[in-house]
Design a protein around this motif. Structure first.
Motif, PDB file in Angstrom:
ATOM      1  N   VAL A 147     108.630   9.369  49.278  1.00 14.99           N
ATOM      2  CA  VAL A 147     109.579   9.777  48.213  1.00 14.99           C
ATOM      3  C   VAL A 147     110.725   8.955  48.708  1.00 14.99           C
ATOM      4  O   VAL A 147     111.348   9.675  49.553  1.00 14.99           O
ATOM      5  CB  VAL A 147     109.480  11.078  47.912  1.00 14.99           C
ATOM      6  N   ASN A 148     111.109   7.897  48.058  1.00 13.31           N
ATOM      7  CA  ASN A 148     112.201   7.184  48.429  1.00 13.31           C
ATOM      8  C   ASN A 148     113.424   6.873  47.337  1.00 13.31           C
ATOM      9  O   ASN A 148     114.043   5.876  47.346  1.00 13.31           O
ATOM     10  CB  ASN A 148     111.998   6.084  49.090  1.00 13.31           C
ATOM     11  N   VAL A 149     113.142   7.447  46.156  1.00 15.00           N
ATOM     12  CA  VAL A 149     113.900   7.128  44.923  1.00 15.00           C
ATOM     13  C   VAL A 149     114.556   8.313  44.559  1.00 15.00           C
ATOM     14  O   VAL A 149     113.998   9.213  44.268  1.00 15.00           O
ATOM     15  CB  VAL A 149     112.982   6.515  43.818  1.00 15.00           C
ATOM     16  N   THR A 150     115.796   8.423  44.167  1.00 14.21           N
ATOM     17  CA  THR A 150     116.567   9.540  43.617  1.00 14.21           C
ATOM     18  C   THR A 150     116.233   9.703  42.024  1.00 14.21           C
ATOM     19  O   THR A 150     116.003   8.702  41.407  1.00 14.21           O
ATOM     20  CB  THR A 150     118.174   9.171  43.637  1.00 14.21           C
ATOM     21  N   GLU A 152     113.248  10.931  41.284  1.00 15.99           N
ATOM     22  CA  GLU A 152     111.636  11.026  41.201  1.00 15.99           C
ATOM     23  C   GLU A 152     111.198  12.384  41.185  1.00 15.99           C
ATOM     24  O   GLU A 152     111.860  13.231  41.811  1.00 15.99           O
ATOM     25  CB  GLU A 152     111.204  10.314  42.548  1.00 15.99           C
ATOM     26  N   ASN A 153     110.381  12.832  40.287  1.00 16.10           N
ATOM     27  CA  ASN A 153     109.567  14.082  40.232  1.00 16.10           C
ATOM     28  C   ASN A 153     108.637  14.404  41.257  1.00 16.10           C
ATOM     29  O   ASN A 153     107.886  13.600  41.633  1.00 16.10           O
ATOM     30  CB  ASN A 153     109.120  14.131  38.744  1.00 16.10           C
ATOM     31  N   VAL A 154     108.823  15.419  41.985  1.00 17.76           N
ATOM     32  CA  VAL A 154     108.027  15.649  43.210  1.00 17.76           C
ATOM     33  C   VAL A 154     107.240  16.883  42.904  1.00 17.76           C
ATOM     34  O   VAL A 154     107.958  18.114  42.158  1.00 17.76           O
ATOM     35  CB  VAL A 154     108.931  16.050  44.352  1.00 17.76           C
ATOM     36  N   GLN A 158     102.828  17.970  47.539  1.00 15.99           N
ATOM     37  CA  GLN A 158     102.854  16.308  47.530  1.00 15.99           C
ATOM     38  C   GLN A 158     103.305  16.030  48.795  1.00 15.99           C
ATOM     39  O   GLN A 158     103.999  16.447  49.572  1.00 15.99           O
ATOM     40  CB  GLN A 158     103.663  15.864  46.510  1.00 15.99           C
ATOM     41  N   ILE A 228     113.086  17.801  40.675  1.00 17.82           N
ATOM     42  CA  ILE A 228     113.567  16.312  40.611  1.00 17.82           C
ATOM     43  C   ILE A 228     114.605  15.899  41.721  1.00 17.82           C
ATOM     44  O   ILE A 228     115.355  16.838  42.159  1.00 17.82           O
ATOM     45  CB  ILE A 228     114.495  16.228  39.303  1.00 17.82           C
ATOM     46  N   ARG A 232     118.862  11.805  48.272  1.00 13.81           N
ATOM     47  CA  ARG A 232     118.203  11.583  49.328  1.00 13.81           C
ATOM     48  C   ARG A 232     118.718  11.417  50.542  1.00 13.81           C
ATOM     49  O   ARG A 232     119.663  10.665  50.495  1.00 13.81           O
ATOM     50  CB  ARG A 232     117.220  10.306  49.183  1.00 13.81           C
TER      51      ARG A 232
END
Length: 533
Positions: A147-150, A152-154, A158, A228, A232
């Motif tokens: 997960v490397n994008v601000t 992004e829905n987590v 996950q 969200i 990061r």
């Protein structure tokens, strides 16, 4: 014979004809009441003195018998009446015609509903209670960041990263050794398993290690907080310790609408009130919510307090930092039984609130200044707490004209509460002005106009409050259209520069002083005016 000779002389005959003409003229045009005419003329002079005298509030040495403009500054002349009618010695009298020319209007103080439409400006923000951090539970080096994008829905559970951890490799070896001695030392095996669980290694992963009999060099990190990603904190290859934050995650299923409420509106705002609001990004829709929190502290720089409304956001239509505009229809307790007067009737000196009351039973309209105590302010009216009774008639338009006339006549007025005579400016020769020279006290009164940057009513309140906080300032009025600040102050106590410094310190540029950048940036978005160059 001698007589005929006399009349035959042409010079004598001409002289007699002239004398006869003068006699006939006197008989025909003679007015036997000439003395009466002289008395009437004298009486006319006194009548003229009783008529309205028009003067300039800035140059009171100017005196005219009809309205017009001041020949010095061009301002409209105001009426100053000399009257022999016996009324209150501190009242100012005006004729009906003078009132019409000065556009003076009055109204009766009545009781009514105390309500106000409070307008608020704000932004959508993350519910702080739903803002969580995803931390590293094991120390090591991040080998892979999934997960490397601000933004992004987590989801909960996950896979978000893979970490190489020497300490975890050692812990796995301890597990395999304890497994071999499980018959003799079962407690040791359970202790090693618990150690791995504290590092968030699941039972399934522990069983897999025990079954394979081999250590793993990379361990998977799973999300324990859904939402969200708002921030990061790490990149691939970074070393992390136990407890270091990998991501900040926000649950946006419920958000806050944070509104800026000016301190003058706080008496109209309470917990549980309904707020209707709109968002520029969602046109055509109106939303509503209840006030759940009012910040107990007023910001010292912006003079605002934050008001919170909790908003459901299941469809994620509200996004953090989105602008919203709110309206509160507020009504105070006891509404309907409180005395109300128009705002235009009140003159405020910075310390005192005064009105002009019309005196009953006078031959011509007469007005006297009276100090009152004000309560809450509505859109166009004030609540009167003391100093005025229901049914009394007060001036609601042309108040400044009457106050200027009272001041010039040496009566009690907004800037002259003691009723002493005021300055008439420069005296030219032996000109009669009708007002005695100034006292030392009133010679210190100054009026200046200063250009001040701002945009809205919140700016107006902030600018005027900052100006009035300076000792010696008696009144301050900032006009939103012209951006001009009108100041009345005692020059023996302060000066224009000191007042401008106070206004700049509050976040508003003036002609001579600029507001600090850090203060300007903290102003509400609706107050961010174009800076002075």
């Amino acid at each position: 014979m001698k007589t005929n000779k006399i009349f035959s002389n042409k010079y004598i005959k001409g002289g007699l004809l002239i004398a006869l003409g003068l006699l006939l003229g006197w008989l025909i045009f003679h007015n036997p009441s000439s003395e009466k005419t002289e008395i009437t003329d004298d009486g006319h002079d006194h009548a003229v003195e009783g008529h309205d005298v028009w003067t300039c509030s800035m140059h009171p040495q100017i005196r005219k018998d009809e309205p017009g403009d001041c020949p010095i500054c061009g301002m409209d002349l105001i009426p100053l009446l000399k009257s022999d009618v016996v009324i209150d010695d501190q009242a100012i009298e005006m004729s009906e015609s003078a009132m019409k020319l000065a556009e003076v209007q009055t109204s009766v103080a009545t009781r009514g509903n105390v309500s106000k439409e409070v307008r608020l400006f704000g932004k959508i923000q993350v519910d702080e209670r739903l803002l969580k951090s995803q931390t590293a539970h094991i120390p090591g080096r991040i080998e892979q960041l999934l997960v490397n994008v601000t933004g992004e829905n987590v989801k909960n559970g996950q896979l978000i990263a893979k970490i190489y951890s020497p300490e975890l490799v050692t812990a796995q070896k301890e597990l395999l050794e304890a497994l071999e001695m499980a018959d003799k030392y079962p407690a040791m095996l359970e202790a090693v398993r618990e150690k791995l669980r504290l590092w968030k290694i699941g039972d399934e992963q522990i069983k897999e290690i025990e079954k394979s009999g081999a250590t793993k060099t990379e361990f998977e990190v799973f999300a324990t907080t859904p939402g969200i990603v708002t921030n990061r904190k790490v990149n691939t290859g970074d070393y992390v310790s136990r407890g270091d934050v990998l991501f900040e995650v926000a649950d946006l299923s419920r958000v806050w609408a944070i509104f800026d409420a000016y301190e003058s509106d706080l008496s109209w705002i309470s917990l549980g009130q309904n707020v209707e609001f709109t968002a520029q990004a969602i046109p055509g829709k109106t939303f509503s919510g209840k006030i759940t929190f009012i910040d107990p502290v007023v910001n010292a720089s912006t003079r605002i307090t934050r008001v919170r409304v909790e908003v459901p956001n299941s469809g994620l239509q509200f996004k953090p930092e989105m602008f919203v505009n709110g309206i509160i229809q507020s009504r105070q307790a006891g509404s309907g039984d409180q005395l109300i007067i128009p705002q235009s009737a009140v003159l405020w000196t910075g310390k005192r609130s005064v009105v002009y009351v019309k005196l009953p039973g006078t031959e011509q309209p007469a007005f006297k200044m009276r100090e009152i105590i004000l309560g809450s302010a509505m859109k166009d009216a004030y609540v009167v707490m003391d100093g005025l009774a229901e049914g009394e008639e007060i001036v609601t338009n042309g108040t400044f004209s009457i106050d200027a006339a009272a001041q010039l006549a040496g009566k009690t007025s907004m800037m002259n509460p003691s009723g002493t005579n005021v300055s008439t400016g420069h005296q030219h020769g032996e000109m009669e002005t009708g007002v005695e020279p100034a006292t030392t006290k009133n010679s210190n009164k100054k009026h200046v106009m200063v250009s001040v940057g701002g945009l809205c009513e919140m700016c107006k309140e902030r600018i005027e409050t900052a100006a009035k906080s300076v000792t010696g300032v008696e009144s301050a009025n900032w006009e939103t259209d012209t951006k001009m600040l009108h100041l009345n102050f005692d020059s023996s106590k302060t000066n224009s520069d000191e007042i401008q410094k106070a206004v700049a310190k509050a976040g508003h540029d003036t002609e001579k002083f600029k507001a600090p950048d850090e203060v300007y940036k903290k102003l509400p978005e609706c107050c961010l005016y174009d800076r002075f160059k």
